[in-house]
Design an enzyme around this catalytic site. Sequence first.
Site, PDB file in Angstrom:
ATOM      1  N   ASP A 476      73.646 104.880  58.629  1.00 45.74           N
ATOM      2  CA  ASP A 476      74.669 103.847  58.535  1.00 45.74           C
ATOM      3  C   ASP A 476      74.504 102.793  59.623  1.00 45.74           C
ATOM      4  OD1 ASP A 476      77.307 102.953  57.393  1.00 45.74           O
ATOM      5  OD2 ASP A 476      77.952 103.340  59.452  1.00 45.74           O
ATOM      6  N   GLU A 529      70.601 101.671  55.936  1.00 47.79           N
ATOM      7  CA  GLU A 529      71.536 100.626  55.516  1.00 47.79           C
ATOM      8  C   GLU A 529      71.347  99.481  56.502  1.00 47.79           C
ATOM      9  OE1 GLU A 529      76.189  99.360  55.139  1.00 47.79           O
ATOM     10  OE2 GLU A 529      75.403 100.556  56.777  1.00 47.79           O
TER      11      GLU A 529
END
Length: 807
Positions: A476, A529
């Site tokens: 993330d 990401e």
Amino acid sequence: MTPRPRSDDIPQKSSAKKPPAATGRTPADKTLAEPVPAGRTSTDRPATGKAAGKTAEDRDGTGATGPVPAGNGPVPPTGEAGVGPADRRRLLDGTHHDPHGVLGAHTVPDGVAFRVFRPYALGVTVVTDELRAELRDDGDGFFSGRLPLRAVPDAYRLLVAYEGTVVETEDAYRFLPALGELDLHLIGEGRHEELWRALGAEPMEHQGVAGTRFTVWAPNARGVRVAGGFNFWDGTGHPMRSLGSSGVWELFVPAVGEGELYKFDIARPDGSRTLRADPMARRTETPPATSSVVHASHHAWRDAEWMGKRAERPPHEAPFSVYEVHLPSWRPGLTYRQLADQLPAYVSDLGFTHVELMPVAEHPFGGSWGYQVTGFYAPTARLGTPDDFKHLVDALHRAGVGVLMDWVPAHFPRDEWALAEFDGRPLYEHADPQRAAHPDWGTLEFDYGRREVRNFLVANATYWCEEFHIDGLRVDAVASMLYLDYSREPGQWTPNEHGGRENLDAVAFLQEMNATVYRRNPGVVTVAEESTAWDGVTRATHHTGPGGFGGLGFGLKWNMGWMHDSLDYVSHEPVHRKYHHDEMTFSMVYAYSENYVLPISHDEVVHGKRSLVSKMPGDWWQQRANLRAYLAFMWAHPGKQLLFMGQEFAQGAEWSEAHGPDWWLLDPAYGAEADHRGVRDLVRDLNTVYRHEPALWERDTDPSGFAWITGDAADDNVFAFLRHAADGTPLLAVSHFSPAVRHGYRLGVPEDIPAWREVLNTDDLRYGGSNITGADPVKTEPTGWHGRAASVQLTLPPLATVWLRPA
């Protein structure tokens, strides 16, 4: 039975002689009143018979009584052996670095000195096979005596008398360190790839005694004690020792086993104290409770077939379609084990190759969806135990479904019981407040330049893959890690040593993490990401790019550009789409610069962004038709696919973690059930055809796997292209984003394919379409078109995508 006090209910400081708060009984009552936790092998028990009797009277006037021999014979004398004033003060204050050097049994002139620190005790007796001797009460919970022994006994026990009872127990301060020199060396080097085996709470047998080894890294602490249910949340009597310059503190506590709650009571440099959860805890209390839990796994894996095959084909050359799930809300109220009875069957039926779980690591606030982690090594207790989570992963693997997990090494929350200023000073976070504070989320960023912090995170990545058989980590917020000026204004950040804005420490960390995970776990994939144009996110770490950096080493990267552009295109009315045609074609300009995933994730269907079907213009029929055409365009586009739960059946409402998907839309009693089930049937067929057509995945990262037929038919709202398998077999994908029907639409095709047959048409009646489909093969004609020598004529359904393969 009086319940145990929670860790949050006790004061930070404790007086050695003050009775335990809120229990209504002395510490020793636990032995009689409370059962031993499951899995614990306790040896604490009330003394009976001779062990409970009195020892010899005081014979030398020092207050220490003599030992009672096991048989008949003279009673040897004892002498002064108490704890000195300085050590006494430091032990009472919890600031002693070497309690084992003072407490326990030590050779002294004329014998062996026994020193015991047992707050609240009325008396302590040392027992060996040969003797029994009552120690002198030195006050403040200290007991001592010098016994005329030639050497420290190999084993001895303590009889500790409390008001109303006597317990027999091992002395925690007679044990050697339960952590080896190699472990300490690797920790110091920041290279302990199995850090979870060295730090935290480890149930074990040590020197022939069952108990738990507690270890914690706290280099700035003046002292550390372990507090828990086993000592009524008063760590005064359980000070830990510092292991050299490693910053690691250790204590083996006999008779403490699985299921015990604990925290670390840390004396900070400023003289204050703090009670902290274990950063390495493998199990936690259910939030909002915050204690760590002693844990040992007993899960027996049954996924050997899956694990043995997962490395056979690289993920970027394999079918890879992902169903993203928020476990707590997929079916609200289900535990890990209950989810294991439903989720694998559902995902397998829809044909997805993988699930991606939004963060499962422990987090205090459910509304963060798991993206603000406090327990990096513990699956959230909201849904069950760590073994329960393993059971879920096991069930998914046995159903043929891989498991990806969102992993959050970019930041952590400021909760005062967790990582923030863990030992009184910045430790896991950067020492520079500007570098530490995350400007968007009110959290703290890790100090990637500190080797122990890097080790904590790299080992955490391998931990999930090795202990829980996770098949991939979706990392993330990578962009926020890579740039020093991320969300910061001028003056709020400091350039790196080269004057640039790249966070060189974060780059080195990501490279180390990826290299370690891939080396240790064949078949695992890491996914970034990352939303910027950083060069080489999926390039190998040893290959230097134009910017002078080696690749970051990820296996795949989310294609955020494709997601934003394509969603913007389909949100426009068809009459306006010709002005946005390039938003659907621009992704092919950079499609092979990285190995991409095409993500329609939770972020796109929350906070006012509307669900996927609700983004589409037109009436309800057109919205569903647009959605079906878009999904088939997505599945045919180079790259892997990711779809968030609820979007597979055209949920009209935004996702909310409070209630999850609107499953009632699929209830046969609901009037529009067929509309939603039709979209779900399409998703199943997309995955089925996708898996059986290598052209759609085998060359996802190879430009030879794609060729435009027409990418400039803006006035027609048409996109047509070929995908090629490794053996050259083509698949023709045609997307028509106009509500009109186009008859006799000519497209150039390879001349060596005599005929084409539909393998999927999103306008099929089964999906809720108008049923303009082609059941018969379409013959190739020797009419040049779109720069090719041959062509076909198709009828293009309204707002539909059609896939054709050689007949």
